[in-house]
Motif scaffolding. Structure first.
Motif, PDB file in Angstrom:
ATOM      1  N   THR A 132      41.804  43.611  46.409  1.00  0.00           N
ATOM      2  CA  THR A 132      40.523  44.269  46.563  1.00  0.00           C
ATOM      3  C   THR A 132      39.860  44.300  45.199  1.00  0.00           C
ATOM      4  N   ALA A 133      38.682  43.704  45.095  1.00  0.00           N
ATOM      5  CA  ALA A 133      37.956  43.667  43.825  1.00  0.00           C
ATOM      6  C   ALA A 133      37.169  44.966  43.700  1.00  0.00           C
ATOM      7  N   LYS A 134      37.767  45.955  43.044  1.00  0.00           N
ATOM      8  CA  LYS A 134      37.156  47.281  42.940  1.00  0.00           C
ATOM      9  C   LYS A 134      36.090  47.297  41.855  1.00  0.00           C
ATOM     10  N   PRO A 135      35.025  48.073  42.069  1.00  0.00           N
ATOM     11  CA  PRO A 135      34.002  48.186  41.023  1.00  0.00           C
ATOM     12  C   PRO A 135      34.550  48.953  39.817  1.00  0.00           C
ATOM     13  N   MET A 136      34.421  48.357  38.636  1.00  0.00           N
ATOM     14  CA  MET A 136      34.861  49.020  37.406  1.00  0.00           C
ATOM     15  C   MET A 136      34.242  48.325  36.205  1.00  0.00           C
ATOM     16  N   GLN A 144      43.587  49.029  33.427  1.00  0.00           N
ATOM     17  CA  GLN A 144      44.353  48.759  34.652  1.00  0.00           C
ATOM     18  C   GLN A 144      45.374  47.652  34.414  1.00  0.00           C
ATOM     19  N   MET A 145      44.977  46.593  33.693  1.00  0.00           N
ATOM     20  CA  MET A 145      45.896  45.498  33.394  1.00  0.00           C
ATOM     21  C   MET A 145      47.096  46.000  32.599  1.00  0.00           C
ATOM     22  N   ASP A 146      46.823  46.814  31.583  1.00  0.00           N
ATOM     23  CA  ASP A 146      47.900  47.342  30.752  1.00  0.00           C
ATOM     24  C   ASP A 146      48.803  48.277  31.559  1.00  0.00           C
ATOM     25  N   LEU A 147      48.198  49.106  32.380  1.00  0.00           N
ATOM     26  CA  LEU A 147      48.952  50.076  33.165  1.00  0.00           C
ATOM     27  C   LEU A 147      49.834  49.395  34.202  1.00  0.00           C
ATOM     28  N   ASP A 151      48.899  40.042  34.009  1.00  0.00           N
ATOM     29  CA  ASP A 151      48.311  39.088  33.081  1.00  0.00           C
ATOM     30  C   ASP A 151      46.836  38.845  33.378  1.00  0.00           C
ATOM     31  N   PHE A 152      46.378  39.238  34.571  1.00  0.00           N
ATOM     32  CA  PHE A 152      44.965  39.106  34.913  1.00  0.00           C
ATOM     33  C   PHE A 152      44.614  40.126  35.988  1.00  0.00           C
ATOM     34  N   ILE A 153      43.314  40.378  36.144  1.00  0.00           N
ATOM     35  CA  ILE A 153      42.839  41.296  37.187  1.00  0.00           C
ATOM     36  C   ILE A 153      41.483  40.797  37.676  1.00  0.00           C
ATOM     37  N   VAL A 165      36.830  38.062  36.446  1.00  0.00           N
ATOM     38  CA  VAL A 165      38.267  37.952  36.232  1.00  0.00           C
ATOM     39  C   VAL A 165      38.538  38.220  34.756  1.00  0.00           C
ATOM     40  N   LEU A 166      39.428  39.162  34.494  1.00  0.00           N
ATOM     41  CA  LEU A 166      39.848  39.477  33.136  1.00  0.00           C
ATOM     42  C   LEU A 166      41.292  38.997  32.999  1.00  0.00           C
ATOM     43  N   TYR A 167      41.596  38.268  31.916  1.00  0.00           N
ATOM     44  CA  TYR A 167      42.951  37.742  31.758  1.00  0.00           C
ATOM     45  C   TYR A 167      43.429  37.949  30.328  1.00  0.00           C
ATOM     46  N   ARG A 168      44.767  37.983  30.199  1.00  0.00           N
ATOM     47  CA  ARG A 168      45.391  38.150  28.886  1.00  0.00           C
ATOM     48  C   ARG A 168      45.626  36.770  28.286  1.00  0.00           C
ATOM     49  N   ARG A 169      45.147  36.563  27.061  1.00  0.00           N
ATOM     50  CA  ARG A 169      45.314  35.284  26.375  1.00  0.00           C
ATOM     51  C   ARG A 169      46.668  35.247  25.670  1.00  0.00           C
ATOM     52  N   LYS A 170      47.099  34.061  25.269  1.00  0.00           N
ATOM     53  CA  LYS A 170      48.383  33.913  24.577  1.00  0.00           C
ATOM     54  C   LYS A 170      48.389  34.615  23.231  1.00  0.00           C
ATOM     55  N   ASP A 171      47.206  34.796  22.621  1.00  0.00           N
ATOM     56  CA  ASP A 171      47.122  35.483  21.332  1.00  0.00           C
ATOM     57  C   ASP A 171      47.015  37.003  21.486  1.00  0.00           C
ATOM     58  N   SER A 172      47.323  37.525  22.686  1.00  0.00           N
ATOM     59  CA  SER A 172      47.335  38.956  23.024  1.00  0.00           C
ATOM     60  C   SER A 172      45.942  39.568  23.134  1.00  0.00           C
ATOM     61  N   ASN A 173      44.887  38.775  23.018  1.00  0.00           N
ATOM     62  CA  ASN A 173      43.545  39.270  23.267  1.00  0.00           C
ATOM     63  C   ASN A 173      43.225  39.072  24.742  1.00  0.00           C
ATOM     64  N   TYR A 174      41.972  39.362  25.134  1.00  0.00           N
ATOM     65  CA  TYR A 174      41.584  39.253  26.531  1.00  0.00           C
ATOM     66  C   TYR A 174      40.459  38.230  26.684  1.00  0.00           C
ATOM     67  N   GLY A 175      40.425  37.586  27.844  1.00  0.00           N
ATOM     68  CA  GLY A 175      39.342  36.687  28.191  1.00  0.00           C
ATOM     69  C   GLY A 175      38.669  37.211  29.442  1.00  0.00           C
TER      70      GLY A 175
END
Length: 182
Positions: A132-136, A144-147, A151-153, A165-175
């Motif tokens: 479910t793609a919740k509004p946020m 939410q990703m950290d909790l 690796d993505f939401i 779509v938010l994702y975790r990059r290999k360098d520990s940042n986010y895309g």
């Protein structure tokens, strides 16, 4: 709160089980009903006592584990860790509550049969999952990703109402992947 306990490499202890249930009541104030908690007690090499707790509730899922040389101390430490996570989550939810409409968008799922995968020459989607793609906001999606240790939401942007779509990059940042209007 529904609590399930599992004992690994040790005898079941009713005292330990009731102690964990009593401590879990402390975190119940941070989450909405219904709450399902799974508690895993593990002993490794007779000296390492590990407690892992997984909590699932309406709209949230979190887990934490802690190891010490005393099972009761491990329960206290893991409860403290979960309480901090849920408190941080609750504060961020209040700060980033979307004003728009609360509907979620369903992403469809298709599961292919194993036989068709083996005979296919092209790459095939083996498993997809309905989310479910919740509004946020983006900040809330990062939280939410950290909790949830993902690796993505997939979420709906609270401002633009578009699926992102938010994702975790290999360098520990986010895309962040945003749709482009064409």
């Amino acid at each position: 709160m529904q609590v399930t306990t599992t004992f690994r490499h040790m005898e079941q202890s009713e005292a330990l089980k009731s102690y964990a249930e009593e401590k879990l009541d402390r975190v119940a104030k941070y989450i909405d009903e219904p709450v399902v908690a799974q508690v895993y007690f593990t002993v490794e090499k007779k000296i390492r006592h590990i407690v892992e707790i997984v909590i699932s509730a309406k709209g949230i899922s979190t887990k934490a584990s802690e190891s010490t040389n005393d099972m009761y101390a491990a329960v206290d430490a893991v409860i403290d860790k979960i309480e901090r996570q849920l408190k941080r989550y609750k504060e961020k939810i209040k700060a980033h509550k979307p004003n728009g409409d609360e509907r979620g968008r369903q992403i469809s799922k298709i599961i292919y049969q194993a036989e068709s995968i083996e005979t296919s020459v092209e790459p095939v989607v083996i498993r997809t999952k309905t989310e479910t793609a919740k509004p946020m906001s983006v900040e809330e999606a990062v939280m939410q990703m950290d909790l949830l240790h993902k690796d993505f939401i997939v979420f709906t942007d609270a401002v633009s109402n578009e699926i992102n779509v938010l994702y975790r990059r290999k360098d520990s940042n986010y895309g962040l992947i945003e749709p482009q209007r064409g």
